[in-house]
Design an enzyme around this catalytic site. Sequence first.
Site, short mmCIF file in Angstrom:
data_model
loop_
_atom_site.label_atom_id
_atom_site.label_comp_id
_atom_site.label_asym_id
_atom_site.label_seq_id
_atom_site.Cartn_x
_atom_site.Cartn_y
_atom_site.Cartn_z
N THR A 46 4.76 2.32 5.37
CA THR A 46 3.39 1.82 5.66
C THR A 46 2.59 2.52 6.50
O THR A 46 3.24 3.08 7.53
CB THR A 46 3.02 0.26 6.21
OG1 THR A 46 1.65 0.16 6.52
CG2 THR A 46 4.03 -0.05 7.15
N ARG B 119 0.51 -4.92 -5.33
CA ARG B 119 0.67 -6.03 -4.60
C ARG B 119 0.90 -7.19 -5.56
O ARG B 119 -0.11 -7.35 -6.26
CB ARG B 119 -0.56 -6.15 -3.49
CG ARG B 119 -0.69 -5.31 -2.60
CD ARG B 119 -1.81 -5.50 -1.49
NE ARG B 119 -2.20 -4.21 -0.89
CZ ARG B 119 -1.89 -3.61 0.10
NH1 ARG B 119 -0.74 -4.12 0.67
NH2 ARG B 119 -2.43 -2.56 0.78
N GLY C 69 0.77 -1.20 0.12
CA GLY C 69 -0.10 -0.04 0.17
C GLY C 69 0.90 1.24 0.07
O GLY C 69 1.83 1.28 0.81
N ASP D 292 5.42 -5.14 5.86
CA ASP D 292 5.65 -6.46 6.26
C ASP D 292 5.68 -7.48 5.15
O ASP D 292 6.69 -8.27 4.92
CB ASP D 292 5.06 -6.95 7.51
CG ASP D 292 3.71 -6.98 7.31
OD1 ASP D 292 3.12 -6.22 6.23
OD2 ASP D 292 2.75 -7.29 8.17
N ASP E 142 0.15 1.67 8.37
CA ASP E 142 -0.14 1.06 9.71
C ASP E 142 0.56 1.06 10.88
O ASP E 142 0.19 0.61 12.02
CB ASP E 142 -0.27 -0.60 9.11
CG ASP E 142 -1.39 -0.69 8.11
OD1 ASP E 142 -2.31 0.25 8.09
OD2 ASP E 142 -1.59 -1.98 7.70
N ARG F 279 -4.78 -2.85 8.94
CA ARG F 279 -5.38 -4.41 8.72
C ARG F 279 -5.40 -5.40 9.76
O ARG F 279 -6.32 -5.78 10.06
CB ARG F 279 -4.49 -4.84 7.56
CG ARG F 279 -4.95 -6.09 6.84
CD ARG F 279 -4.29 -6.85 5.66
NE ARG F 279 -3.11 -6.02 5.26
CZ ARG F 279 -2.63 -5.48 4.16
NH1 ARG F 279 -3.46 -5.87 3.35
NH2 ARG F 279 -1.48 -5.02 4.04
N ASP G 93 2.87 -0.99 11.64
CA ASP G 93 2.90 -2.13 12.59
C ASP G 93 4.19 -3.05 12.39
O ASP G 93 4.33 -4.12 12.33
CB ASP G 93 1.74 -3.32 11.98
CG ASP G 93 1.77 -3.49 10.42
OD1 ASP G 93 2.49 -2.40 9.93
OD2 ASP G 93 0.79 -4.03 10.14
#
Length: 328
Positions: free
Chosen positions: A132, A78, A17, A109, A134, A178, A136
């Site tokens: 990202t 992706r 993304g 990731d 996120d 996500r 994460d």
Amino acid sequence: MRNKAPIRHIGVLTSGGDSPGMNAAVRAIVRTAVQQEVRVTGIIGGYSGLTNARYMPLGARDVSNIIQRGGTILRTARCEEFRTAEGRAKAAQNIKDQGMDALLVIGGDGSFAGAKLLYEEHGTHILGLPGTIDNDLFGTDHTIGFDTAVNTAVEAIDKIRDTASSHNRLFFVEVMGRNSGFIAQACAVAAGAEFVLIPERPQGIDELVCALEEGAKTKSSSIVIVAEGDEEGGAFDVARKVKQRYDHYDIRVSVIGHMQRGGSPTANDRILASKTGVLAVEYLLAGEHNAMVGMINGCITLSPFSDAIGQQKQPDLELYRFLGILAT
Ligand code: F6P
């Protein structure tokens, strides 16, 4: 990991993304490399561009006027083909054919899992930059794009609050993430939400309804932030479950969605992207590879890809205590 071979030509790609600040990272990489007399090839469309040989040469002036732009000038994807051993073999052959000595991958990731496999199967030297929204990734306090995404979402939630309080409504606002609740948690504190649901801290609907009932004694409107990956489902699922128990609430749902991924990066994201971009090139030339460049407590750090993707970064659960106090 260290490698002694000289690096004269690097490839750079953005993957997964998009996130605001990816362009600032590309700019920093290109300008650092140019200064070191290293050639840079931009790979168009992430790993898909690598397997299908889509490139653009990048010089210092090609990255002018992009530090403030959202999205990625290199485009992203992706890529299913790269998930296969055949796809990665094709990519490795293209790297060889182009004469690229190493790669820099800006992504999350999934992108680093691919980079790790490319190294293990074909010995490709790669460093990663955490790109990202996120947040994460283990091995960095913040990822490039997280700060912008949070600010964008907070701006939207502030507007939702105006209409929530005018109509005495209960709003469920879904934000991205996500498998992680970093965006949701940060938004909840910054936008003064009453409650937040994140996947890392499973809570039943009971706890939520209890908090809402308590709040309803003194408040006429409330906002609940739901991370899209929460185990209760997205905001629509949570709203339905709450409505089933207490239909006296006037409930509305708002999903902020991809708006969070676009827009001009904040100064924080530009700075993080610029610092990690410069250091990534310098580390690569110093022989490092198979790792992610991050920033922890203001210091640049290198974490092996196996840690960045294998270990789970935990959200700060103390924020719950703060939220409980602040929502009083
Ligand atoms: O990984 C970043 C992210 O924005 C997640 O928060 C979200 O779940 C996902 O990407 C959406 O991906 P796509 O744009 O491919 O639908």
